[in-house]
Design an enzyme around this catalytic site. Structure first.
Site, short mmCIF file in Angstrom:
data_model
loop_
_atom_site.label_atom_id
_atom_site.label_comp_id
_atom_site.label_asym_id
_atom_site.label_seq_id
_atom_site.Cartn_x
_atom_site.Cartn_y
_atom_site.Cartn_z
N LYS A 117 0.87 -1.18 0.00
CA LYS A 117 0.00 0.00 0.00
C LYS A 117 0.90 1.22 0.00
O LYS A 117 2.05 1.16 0.45
CB LYS A 117 -0.87 0.01 1.26
N1 GLU Z 1 -7.21 -0.13 -3.14
C1 GLU Z 1 -7.96 -1.32 -3.37
C2 GLU Z 1 -7.96 -2.21 -2.15
O1 GLU Z 1 -7.78 -1.76 -1.06
C3 GLU Z 1 -7.53 -2.04 -4.64
C4 GLU Z 1 -6.11 -2.47 -4.68
C5 GLU Z 1 -5.69 -3.03 -6.04
O2 GLU Z 1 -6.51 -3.10 -6.92
O3 GLU Z 1 -4.50 -3.36 -6.16
O4 GLU Z 1 -8.22 -3.39 -2.24
#
Ligand code: GLU
Length: 423
Positions: A117
């Protein structure tokens, strides 16, 4: 000799407090020793960068430096994967927790990724389009050594759009060959997958229908309240109303709207596109966020930020099902209390996993340089969600809640991958 691992009473001490509580319970149930706990909780890599941008303030250019982060938690099962959020509250503790959450999410739905993240501590609403582009591209430059289609693949999260993903793709491509698979959630014209934008909300609605069914309630008879009307909240509302549910309340940061017979979701989406907020929607009564959480309804869907349902307001919740469309919206204390009251809480790593599943399909399409129809993406996504739902429910049959069983499945798979690969 004492190792540093042994000096720590619990390796989970490094984690965000809610995650620590959830994880410690699962680690105890699985009988994991300290070494395994350490392996599973430590980040692989944590990067903090400074991103200077000249921004317009009061008619003159001022140099501002924004702090950006990327935390790569674990890649035993595949390349690091996870979103980037642009929000003033972003910090290393939150990003670390969310990176780890992605490891469990990709593992639970069994796609070949690890967890990561990132984000920037910024209010993007205070930047012009050009400033946002510069910020995004400079941030990408700083992340360049650690991202890549087979290394770490960012995606949208809070306040990050397909346009921002397009800028990341462009910046990365300046020093690499054509590589759309470096980032997912791109505009369809640039290799984005048809259906990716809707996927998270579509998946939340799909999981909500399964959760209702398990409580003996048809989704078409459900009364639903949704907190948050960004990409996830709005697509969840739209899809649930397509499935026949009555969406009685929705809210955004400015406040909410209520209609006992069900809101016209399409009209709400149009109203927000025109005015920037839900307030003032014709035919609806105004309510605030606290009233929304306390409404008598069947399903409550927190689709905004973390910690929305906490020890201070959990007693007000009247819904029988809470579906975590946001990441970490229910605190540990609130989760326990809701469980004791017989309320089903569908955890984030299951409820909102449609987004990363669709990202996986986008990545696959980009690598193969072909595009699927939206119906194929959404159908395959539902199949993976249904499988993860069934595994979680069956593991929870022993009396544990859905969150505990979801975490158990996810943690065991990651540990097994680590063991298979060795070090
Ligand atoms: N931000 C989204 C999540 O928390 C998607 C992450 C992604 O698609 O890599 O799952």
């Amino acid at each position: 000799m004492e190792t540093s691992n042994e000096e720590m009473a619990h390796p989970e001490e490094r984690c965000h407090s809610d995650q620590r509580a959830f994880l410690s319970r699962v680690f105890d149930r699985l009988g994991l020793d300290r070494a395994a706990r350490t392996l599973l909780t430590n980040s692989f890599r944590e990067v903090t960068v400074q991103v200077p941008v000249r921004v317009q303030r009061g008619g003159r250019a001022v140099l501002e430096t924004f702090e950006g982060y990327r935390v790569q938690h674990n890649h035993a099962r595949g390349p690091f994967k996870g979103g980037l959020r642009f929000h003033p509250d972003v910090d290393i503790v939150e990003v670390r927790a969310l990176a780890q959450l992605m490891t469990w999410k990709t593992s639970l739905v069994d796609i070949p990724f690890g967890g990561a993240k990132g984000g920037i501590a910024v209010d993007p609403g205070r930047l012009t389009g050009d400033e946002l582009e510069t910020l995004t591209k400079r941030f990408t430059q700083k992340l360049m050594p650690i991202i890549g289609p087979m290394r770490d693949i960012p995606a949208p999260d809070v306040n990050t759009s397909p346009q921002i993903m397009a800028w990341i793709f462009e910046e990365y491509s300046k020093t690499h060959d054509y590589a759309p698979a470096v980032v997912t959630g791109k505009p369809v014209e640039l290799g984005g997958a048809r259906g990716r934008l809707e996927a998270t909300g579509h998946g939340v609605a799909f999981i909500t229908a399964l959760a209702c069914r398990d409580r003996g309630l048809a989704v078409a008879d459900a009364r639903v309240a949704i907190q948050g009307f960004g990409n996830v909240g709005s697509h969840t509302a739209r899809r649930l109303s397509e499935l026949g549910a009555r969406v009685v309340a929705i809210s955004d940061v400015h406040g909410g709207v209520y209609r006992g017979d069900g809101l016209d979701v399409a009209a709400a989406i149009k109203h927000v596109a025109q005015t920037g907020r839900l307030q003032g929607l014709a035919g609806a009564e105004p309510i605030d966020n606290a009233q929304l959480l306390a409404l008598p309804c069947d399903v409550l869907i927190p689709a905004a930020l973390g910690g929305a349902i906490n020890e201070d307001n959990e007693a007000d919740v009247q819904a029988s099902v809470v579906v975590e469309a946001a990441n970490m919206p229910v605190t540990h204390g609130a989760d326990d209390a809701l469980g004791e009251r017989g309320i089903t809480v569908v955890p984030d790593i299951l409820a909102n996993a449609g987004g990363v599943i669709a990202s996986y399909f986008e990545w696959v399409q980009d690598i193969q340089q072909l595009g699927w129809e939206e119906s194929e993406l959404l159908g395959r996504m539902e199949a993976l969600l249904e499988r993860a739902w069934a595994a979680t429910v069956s593991a929870a049959g022993g009396g544990s809640g859905l969150r505990t069983s979801a975490y158990e499945i996810a943690v065991e798979r990651v540990l097994h991958a680590i063991e298979l690969r060795g070090f």
